[in-house]
Design a protein around this motif. Structure first.
Motif: not given
Length: 102
Positions: A1-24
């Motif tokens: 991660m390039s920021s100490r405190h990102p607005n959205l943690d990129p590690r959340l995209f590992v979660l299948r449901g979160f990723r599907a929700g974002v795509i939808a």
């Protein structure tokens, strides 16, 4: 991660449901924007409507969307145990739409 405190943690995209929700969500947003853009172009360039008339032609769509939002309410109401602070909506316009439900 390039920021100490990102607005959205990129590690959340590992979660299948979160990723599907974002795509939808992105798919729905792009479809709605695309429809609006193409329809306004059609009204102006093909039918010869003025920009004002084209915008006014979309008022019924906005009215229906707002009416449905007021009828459906929030997707997941907060638990009562969290008190009034949990009922605040992070979206400013949504707070006013739900004022009578609080």
């Amino acid at each position: 991660m390039s920021s100490r405190h990102p607005n959205l943690d990129p590690r959340l995209f590992v979660l299948r449901g979160f990723r599907a929700g974002v795509i939808a969500f992105l798919s729905q947003f792009m479809a709605a924007f695309g429809f609006t853009f193409v329809e306004l172009q059609f009204l102006q360039l093909v039918l010869g409507c003025s920009p004002l008339k084209s915008a006014l032609a979309f008022l019924p769509v906005a009215t229906v969307v707002l009416a449905v939002l007021r009828l459906t309410g929030p997707a997941h109401p907060p638990p009562r145990s969290q008190g009034r602070a949990a009922r605040r909506s992070p979206v400013p316009g949504r707070r006013h739409a739900l004022a009578d439900r609080v």
